[in-house]
Design a protein around this motif. Structure first.
Motif, mmCIF file in Angstrom:
data_model
loop_
_atom_site.group_PDB
_atom_site.id
_atom_site.type_symbol
_atom_site.label_atom_id
_atom_site.label_comp_id
_atom_site.label_asym_id
_atom_site.label_seq_id
_atom_site.Cartn_x
_atom_site.Cartn_y
_atom_site.Cartn_z
ATOM 1 N N ALA A 94 22.189 25.211 42.559
ATOM 2 C CA ALA A 94 20.944 24.517 42.238
ATOM 3 C C ALA A 94 20.946 24.131 40.766
ATOM 4 N N PRO A 95 20.382 22.973 40.437
ATOM 5 C CA PRO A 95 20.398 22.517 39.044
ATOM 6 C C PRO A 95 19.541 23.389 38.141
ATOM 7 N N GLN A 96 20.045 23.587 36.932
ATOM 8 C CA GLN A 96 19.320 24.324 35.912
ATOM 9 C C GLN A 96 19.161 23.415 34.689
ATOM 10 N N ALA A 97 18.778 23.993 33.572
ATOM 11 C CA ALA A 97 18.579 23.208 32.355
ATOM 12 C C ALA A 97 19.897 22.607 31.870
ATOM 13 N N LYS A 98 19.808 21.457 31.231
ATOM 14 C CA LYS A 98 20.939 20.777 30.588
ATOM 15 C C LYS A 98 22.060 20.427 31.570
ATOM 16 N N GLY A 99 21.688 20.146 32.812
ATOM 17 C CA GLY A 99 22.664 19.678 33.779
ATOM 18 C C GLY A 99 23.548 20.744 34.390
ATOM 19 N N ALA A 100 23.324 22.002 34.055
ATOM 20 C CA ALA A 100 24.135 23.083 34.618
ATOM 21 C C ALA A 100 23.673 23.408 36.040
ATOM 22 N N TYR A 101 24.578 23.994 36.816
ATOM 23 C CA TYR A 101 24.248 24.424 38.168
ATOM 24 C C TYR A 101 24.463 25.927 38.293
ATOM 25 N N GLU A 102 23.600 26.561 39.075
ATOM 26 C CA GLU A 102 23.643 28.014 39.250
ATOM 27 C C GLU A 102 23.760 28.337 40.733
ATOM 28 N N LEU A 103 24.513 29.388 41.043
ATOM 29 C CA LEU A 103 24.692 29.786 42.432
ATOM 30 C C LEU A 103 23.344 30.025 43.101
ATOM 31 N N ALA B 147 21.769 29.300 52.916
ATOM 32 C CA ALA B 147 20.444 28.858 52.470
ATOM 33 C C ALA B 147 19.355 29.892 52.731
ATOM 34 N N PHE B 148 19.463 30.637 53.823
ATOM 35 C CA PHE B 148 18.330 31.463 54.244
ATOM 36 C C PHE B 148 18.640 32.942 54.436
ATOM 37 N N GLN B 149 19.914 33.342 54.383
ATOM 38 C CA GLN B 149 20.240 34.731 54.717
ATOM 39 C C GLN B 149 21.102 35.432 53.674
ATOM 40 N N ASP B 150 21.357 34.796 52.541
ATOM 41 C CA ASP B 150 22.087 35.465 51.467
ATOM 42 C C ASP B 150 21.124 36.448 50.798
ATOM 43 N N ALA C 96 16.565 18.898 48.596
ATOM 44 C CA ALA C 96 17.105 17.639 48.088
ATOM 45 C C ALA C 96 17.924 17.836 46.818
ATOM 46 N N HIS C 97 17.693 18.938 46.094
ATOM 47 C CA HIS C 97 18.365 19.162 44.820
ATOM 48 C C HIS C 97 19.592 20.070 44.943
ATOM 49 N N LEU C 98 19.780 20.668 46.115
ATOM 50 C CA LEU C 98 20.920 21.561 46.298
ATOM 51 C C LEU C 98 22.237 20.784 46.279
ATOM 52 N N HIS C 99 23.249 21.429 45.732
ATOM 53 C CA HIS C 99 24.601 20.872 45.749
ATOM 54 C C HIS C 99 25.423 21.726 46.697
#
Length: 206
Positions: free
Chosen positions: A63-72, A97-100, A112-115
């Motif tokens: 998922a997107p975070q600040a400054k264009g970074a992505y986080e698990l 998406a739902f069971q981790d 819509a924002h998930l990679h």
């Protein structure tokens, strides 16, 4: 769907098939948000017959975070091929998406924002070694995925983890911690398996 033998190799999936699987993974997550249940692979109307080959994968969400970074945001998969790759992608996209258990379930506003990244695994190959030094010598950084197991515990790192842990000793140490062992744990009964991945993600053109 007819089940075929598991013969997948790293270069078997064409770009077109990769894109089809990425679309299916996203459809699975969207369906889960809308209906609160897993999409059944048999309900997918259009897909290439080759995607019914037996295979296994991991689906990773960021998922997107600040400054264009992505986080698990979630990562679930299987090391053992036991069902059509198409179904494996559907199930693991939903589970990521739902069971981790490390994360709350994905919400509708997030989808819509998930990679999405999919890693299709080759069959595992057992490694032969007498001690940790022999195991470390066999590891191929940035190429091998590694799974270890002992006393009912099992953990794996995909090849992509080498980007953060480039030294084999550190790679193995962190993997042992993931499995619930001390970083200096060793046993002659520890088992290790290597595998390779064909990884592809949204937004990539090659």
């Amino acid at each position: 769907m007819a089940l075929l033998r598991y013969t997948r190799t790293n270069d078997e999936l064409s770009y077109e098939l990769q894109q089809q699987l990425l679309k299916i993974a996203r459809q699975s997550i969207e369906y889960g948000c809308e209906h609160g249940a897993r999409l059944q692979a048999d309900h997918l109307l259009y897909y290439p017959a080759s995607l019914t080959n037996i295979g296994c994968c991991f689906v990773t969400l960021t998922a997107p975070q600040a400054k264009g970074a992505y986080e698990l945001r979630g990562c679930i998969g299987s090391l053992t091929a036991s069902q059509p790759l198409l179904k494996d992608v559907v199930e693991h996209a939903y589970a990521a998406a739902f069971q981790d258990s490390r994360f709350p379930p994905v919400t509708t506003s997030e989808v819509a924002h998930l990679h999405i990244e999919i890693s299709v695994l080759s069959p595992q190959q057992p490694l032969q070694f007498r001690n940790e030094a022999e195991l470390l010598k066999q590891l191929q950084p940035h190429k091998d995925g590694l799974a270890i197991e002992y006393d009912g515990r099992r953990a794996t790192f995909l090849p992509s983890v080498w980007a953060q842990l480039s030294e084999p000793a550190k790679f193995l140490s962190k993997l042992k911690q993931k499995a619930g062992f001390a970083d200096d744990f060793w046993s002659s009964e520890l088992r290790a398996y290597r595998y390779s991945c064909q990884s592809f993600e949204e937004g990539k053109t090659t």
